[in-house]
Design a protein around this motif. Structure first.
Motif, PDB file in Angstrom:
ATOM      1  N   MET A   1     -22.009 -19.412  -3.342  1.00 31.67           N
ATOM      2  CA  MET A   1     -21.067 -19.759  -1.673  1.00 31.67           C
ATOM      3  C   MET A   1     -21.255 -19.962  -0.639  1.00 31.67           C
ATOM      4  N   GLU A   2     -22.425 -20.083   0.055  1.00 33.81           N
ATOM      5  CA  GLU A   2     -22.041 -21.050   1.721  1.00 33.81           C
ATOM      6  C   GLU A   2     -23.786 -21.342   1.036  1.00 33.81           C
ATOM      7  N   LEU A   3     -24.229 -22.011   1.643  1.00 35.76           N
ATOM      8  CA  LEU A   3     -25.379 -22.774   2.099  1.00 35.76           C
ATOM      9  C   LEU A   3     -25.222 -23.166   3.132  1.00 35.76           C
ATOM     10  N   ASP A   4     -26.539 -22.626   4.204  1.00 35.32           N
ATOM     11  CA  ASP A   4     -26.663 -23.460   5.459  1.00 35.32           C
ATOM     12  C   ASP A   4     -28.360 -24.125   5.450  1.00 35.32           C
ATOM     13  N   ILE A   5     -28.525 -25.093   6.414  1.00 36.73           N
ATOM     14  CA  ILE A   5     -29.424 -25.635   6.209  1.00 36.73           C
ATOM     15  C   ILE A   5     -30.503 -25.822   8.582  1.00 36.73           C
ATOM     16  N   SER A   6     -30.680 -25.253   8.809  1.00 33.34           N
ATOM     17  CA  SER A   6     -30.772 -25.630  10.331  1.00 33.34           C
ATOM     18  C   SER A   6     -32.551 -25.387  10.799  1.00 33.34           C
ATOM     19  N   ALA A   7     -32.353 -26.866  11.682  1.00 35.84           N
ATOM     20  CA  ALA A   7     -33.691 -27.181  12.455  1.00 35.84           C
ATOM     21  C   ALA A   7     -33.355 -27.568  13.303  1.00 35.84           C
TER      22      ALA A   7
ATOM     23  N   VAL B   1     -34.250 -22.645   5.582  1.00 35.73           N
ATOM     24  CA  VAL B   1     -32.334 -22.642   5.007  1.00 35.73           C
ATOM     25  C   VAL B   1     -31.611 -20.928   4.142  1.00 35.73           C
ATOM     26  N   SER B   2     -30.830 -20.650   4.782  1.00 33.58           N
ATOM     27  CA  SER B   2     -29.763 -19.687   4.725  1.00 33.58           C
ATOM     28  C   SER B   2     -28.769 -19.932   3.770  1.00 33.58           C
ATOM     29  N   ALA B   3     -28.023 -19.204   2.850  1.00 33.16           N
ATOM     30  CA  ALA B   3     -27.522 -18.600   1.018  1.00 33.16           C
ATOM     31  C   ALA B   3     -26.214 -18.249   0.911  1.00 33.16           C
ATOM     32  N   THR B   4     -25.350 -17.367   0.850  1.00 24.57           N
ATOM     33  CA  THR B   4     -25.013 -16.472  -0.016  1.00 24.57           C
ATOM     34  C   THR B   4     -24.424 -16.716  -1.192  1.00 24.57           C
ATOM     35  N   LEU B   5     -25.461 -15.761  -2.313  1.00 22.20           N
ATOM     36  CA  LEU B   5     -25.252 -15.831  -3.296  1.00 22.20           C
ATOM     37  C   LEU B   5     -23.926 -14.706  -3.934  1.00 22.20           C
ATOM     38  N   ARG B   6     -23.382 -15.409  -4.614  1.00 25.51           N
ATOM     39  CA  ARG B   6     -22.138 -15.334  -5.749  1.00 25.51           C
ATOM     40  C   ARG B   6     -22.306 -13.898  -6.392  1.00 25.51           C
ATOM     41  N   ASN B   7     -23.176 -14.120  -6.997  1.00 27.99           N
ATOM     42  CA  ASN B   7     -23.367 -12.586  -7.510  1.00 27.99           C
ATOM     43  C   ASN B   7     -25.101 -12.016  -8.487  1.00 27.99           C
ATOM     44  N   PRO B   8     -25.388 -11.043  -7.296  1.00 27.64           N
ATOM     45  CA  PRO B   8     -24.345 -10.344  -6.422  1.00 27.64           C
ATOM     46  C   PRO B   8     -23.990 -11.176  -5.564  1.00 27.64           C
ATOM     47  N   TYR B   9     -23.096 -10.677  -4.478  1.00 29.57           N
ATOM     48  CA  TYR B   9     -22.835 -10.934  -2.819  1.00 29.57           C
ATOM     49  C   TYR B   9     -23.688 -10.833  -2.120  1.00 29.57           C
ATOM     50  N   GLU B  10     -24.908 -11.534  -1.732  1.00 24.25           N
ATOM     51  CA  GLU B  10     -25.779 -11.560  -1.082  1.00 24.25           C
ATOM     52  C   GLU B  10     -26.434 -12.386  -0.180  1.00 24.25           C
ATOM     53  N   TYR B  11     -26.813 -11.857   0.942  1.00 25.27           N
ATOM     54  CA  TYR B  11     -27.576 -12.746   2.347  1.00 25.27           C
ATOM     55  C   TYR B  11     -29.146 -13.049   1.647  1.00 25.27           C
ATOM     56  N   TRP B  12     -29.404 -14.513   1.970  1.00 23.38           N
ATOM     57  CA  TRP B  12     -30.664 -14.793   1.217  1.00 23.38           C
ATOM     58  C   TRP B  12     -30.873 -16.189   2.221  1.00 23.38           C
TER      59      TRP B  12
END
Length: 122
Positions: free
Chosen positions: A1-7, A41-52
């Motif tokens: 659903m959402e993917l972000d990278i930061s450095a 790297v961070s993401a919101t996973l779609r199934n189940p909705y979960e922040y990683w």
């Protein structure tokens, strides 16, 4: 659903003054600064909705601004072109990053154009 990278590129990324300004800006926007200068790297996973999220602190050198722009363009264009699932294919990611790294300096364009060129040929 959402993917972000930061450095943080270069030495300025570890600046105490920069961190202080970032903290103020994030506080004003109800956000929070994460990490201690590492890449993440961070993401919101779609199934189940979960922040990683995952932090990476083991790299021997800092990322250049171009490296970060290429990484961002690769993530964005992979998703926009319907190839998001390829980001889970380690061999494809390694080959794509190798092709980006191997582009001759003389033919480099914008990060967006370079990523598009590589994606068109993979």
């Amino acid at each position: 659903m959402e993917l972000d990278i930061s450095a943080q590129p270069g030495r300025a990324g570890n600046s105490t003054l920069l961190a202080w300004f970032t903290d103020i800006a994030m506080a004003l926007s109800a956000g929070a600064r994460t990490g201690g200068g590492s890449a993440a790297v961070s993401a919101t996973l779609r199934n189940p909705y979960e922040y990683w999220s995952a932090e990476f602190t083991h790299h021997a050198r800092r990322y250049s601004r171009r490296d970060l722009a290429l990484a961002g363009a690769l993530l964005k264009q992979a998703v926009e072109s319907g190839r998001a699932e390829r980001l889970g294919d380690l061999e494809w990611v390694i080959e794509t990053v190798r092709r980006l790294k191997d582009l001759p300096h003389a033919t480099r364009r914008s990060p967006k154009a370079d990523v598009q060129h590589v994606l068109d040929h993979t």
